[in-house]
Design a protein around this motif. Structure first.
Motif, short mmCIF file in Angstrom:
data_model
loop_
_atom_site.label_atom_id
_atom_site.label_comp_id
_atom_site.label_asym_id
_atom_site.label_seq_id
_atom_site.Cartn_x
_atom_site.Cartn_y
_atom_site.Cartn_z
N THR A 74 49.00 77.35 14.90
CA THR A 74 50.30 77.03 15.48
C THR A 74 51.45 77.54 14.63
O THR A 74 51.48 77.36 13.41
N THR A 75 52.40 78.19 15.28
CA THR A 75 53.63 78.65 14.64
C THR A 75 54.79 78.37 15.59
O THR A 75 54.57 78.01 16.76
N ALA A 76 56.01 78.58 15.11
CA ALA A 76 57.17 78.43 15.98
C ALA A 76 57.07 79.39 17.16
O ALA A 76 57.41 79.04 18.30
N GLU A 77 56.59 80.59 16.89
CA GLU A 77 56.46 81.59 17.96
C GLU A 77 55.40 81.19 18.99
O GLU A 77 55.62 81.32 20.21
N SER A 78 54.26 80.65 18.53
CA SER A 78 53.22 80.25 19.48
C SER A 78 53.69 79.07 20.33
O SER A 78 53.40 78.99 21.52
N LEU A 79 54.45 78.16 19.71
CA LEU A 79 54.99 77.03 20.46
C LEU A 79 55.98 77.51 21.51
O LEU A 79 55.98 77.03 22.64
N GLN A 80 56.81 78.46 21.12
CA GLN A 80 57.78 79.00 22.08
C GLN A 80 57.08 79.64 23.27
O GLN A 80 57.47 79.43 24.42
N ASN A 81 56.03 80.39 23.00
CA ASN A 81 55.26 81.02 24.09
C ASN A 81 54.63 79.96 24.99
O ASN A 81 54.64 80.07 26.22
N ASP A 82 54.04 78.92 24.36
CA ASP A 82 53.43 77.83 25.13
C ASP A 82 54.47 77.14 26.00
O ASP A 82 54.26 76.94 27.20
N PHE A 83 55.58 76.76 25.38
CA PHE A 83 56.60 76.00 26.09
C PHE A 83 57.15 76.78 27.28
O PHE A 83 57.40 76.22 28.35
N ARG A 84 57.35 78.06 27.07
CA ARG A 84 57.86 78.90 28.18
C ARG A 84 56.86 78.98 29.31
O ARG A 84 57.23 78.97 30.49
N GLU A 85 55.58 79.04 28.95
CA GLU A 85 54.53 79.10 29.98
C GLU A 85 54.47 77.78 30.73
O GLU A 85 54.40 77.75 31.96
N TRP A 86 54.49 76.64 30.00
CA TRP A 86 54.39 75.35 30.66
C TRP A 86 55.61 75.12 31.56
O TRP A 86 55.49 74.52 32.64
N LYS A 87 56.76 75.60 31.13
CA LYS A 87 57.99 75.38 31.89
C LYS A 87 57.91 76.02 33.28
O LYS A 87 58.51 75.53 34.24
N LYS A 88 57.18 77.10 33.39
CA LYS A 88 56.99 77.77 34.68
C LYS A 88 56.30 76.86 35.68
O LYS A 88 56.41 77.06 36.89
N HIS A 89 55.58 75.87 35.18
CA HIS A 89 54.80 74.98 36.03
C HIS A 89 55.44 73.58 36.15
O HIS A 89 54.74 72.61 36.40
N GLY A 90 56.74 73.52 35.96
CA GLY A 90 57.45 72.26 36.18
C GLY A 90 57.54 71.34 35.00
O GLY A 90 57.99 70.19 35.12
#
Length: 361
Positions: free
Chosen positions: A34-50
């Motif tokens: 886990t890094t700040a970058e991996s979290l950002q990628n995860d969060f952006r992906e989850w946001k697409k799904h509401g």
């Protein structure tokens, strides 16, 4: 005028679509990658799904919580610092619960090695937890402290786990029946006149069960008061019910907690129940906190290897199939939940997401 009317109608239509969507949260951990970058990628992906909020478990590591909460806010997401509360290793040996056999969870944890549960009545434990949560609540991007494992060990496991541990639990399991330390025994005797160590079957003493429930409730509300003083909120992920399961399985009478949000773990496979049970139990949960108007977010357990589910014996590898997602989401919402929380988004396959995206609209 016509163009203005069309614009207003278009805005109303878009707004109605937005309001129709089910608020979605996710539980995820912090691992070695886990890094700040991996979290950002995860969060952006989850946001697409509401997804509107993330519950991230990085323990009590202040720096990791700072990073994760900051990234969440950058992405416009609510942040819950998801923290295992009563499971703490490395504390003073006198801080831990003692079971009915006189064994401390410090060196004789029930079920698994990490089940080292703290005593909620111990003043040192209370000070330690309140100080820690106050410190975390001061982080500018933390919106909620989320209490996990805010309970005693499972005196009775969910039925789906009996086979995993080779147990048949037709009563309270003595090895996991806490807390019988000198202080708890003395306090209970002073209150009721009963020396619980001399009782043949303590599970028959309702006031003893209530004593433990009250100990957790008192600790939770003390933590909540401290966090609220920092201008932040408190949520908790809890066992279902609470009357049907949480209260008698882990001494969680969470309908008495002054929480700002509740995330019941409505994991039907753990209780050997069909997906329809999710809506049924959510109805009980919503009703249990109706007077407090506390929002319920129904926790859903996802089966990643869903095509192989029939061959999975451990319920921790089980969970909802794509074909069950719609019923779980709609059952939760019809019962009065304010949204749902996924455990975990990493278990969601494309098939899951396809159904889920339709179910939340």
């Amino acid at each position: 005028m016509k163009r203005k009317l069309l614009t207003l109608l278009s805005f109303s239509f878009i707004a109605s679509l937005s309001f129709a969507k089910v608020p979605v949260y996710v539980w995820q951990g912090w691992n070695a990658q886990t890094t700040a970058e991996s979290l950002q990628n995860d969060f952006r992906e989850w946001k697409k799904h509401g997804v509107v909020g993330v519950c991230v478990n990085s323990g009590m590591d202040i720096e990791k919580i700072r990073i994760a909460s900051n990234v969440a806010h950058q992405e416009g997401l609510e942040f819950h610092a998801w923290i295992p509360t009563m499971l703490q290793g490395g504390c003073d040996s006198t801080w831990y619960t003692v079971n009915r056999l006189g064994q401390s969870a410090y060196d004789h944890p029930a079920y698994v090695p990490y089940y080292k549960t703290l005593d909620p009545r111990n003043p040192n434990v209370r000070k330690y937890l309140i100080d820690k949560f106050t410190e975390i609540a001061k982080l500018p991007d933390v919106d909620y402290i989320q209490l996990d494992y805010i309970r005693y060990a499972d005196v009775i496991l969910a039925k789906g786990l009996w086979g995993k541990y080779g147990l048949t639990m037709n009563g309270e399991y003595a090895n996991a029946d806490y807390c019988y330390c000198d202080d708890c025994v003395k306090a209970f005797q002073q209150k009721t006149g009963i020396n619980i160590r001399k009782v043949t079957d303590p599970s028959k003493i309702e006031s003893w069960a209530q004593f433990r429930c009250d100990a957790i409730t008192d600790l939770v509300n003390a933590i909540i008061d401290a966090v609220h003083q920092q201008g932040k909120k408190v949520s908790a992920d809890v066992f279902p019910g609470p009357k049907s399961y949480a209260k008698w399985m882990v001494r969680q009478e969470w309908n008495k907690w002054n929480l700002d949000a509740v995330f019941p773990m409505n994991y039907n496979d753990f209780y050997l129940e069909p997906v329809a049970w999710v809506g049924k139990i959510t109805k009980e949960e919503v009703k249990s906190v109706a007077s407090r108007k506390t929002p319920i977010y129904s926790g859903l357990f996802i089966c990643k290897d869903w095509k192989n589910k029939a061959n999975v014996k451990d319920p921790e590898g089980s969970g909802l199939l794509p074909s069950e997602i719609d019923k779980a989401v709609k059952g939760s919402m019809k019962a009065g939940a304010k949204g749902v929380c996924l455990f975990t988004p990493f278990s969601m396959t494309e098939d899951h997401w396809t159904v889920f995206d339709k179910a939340i609209k």
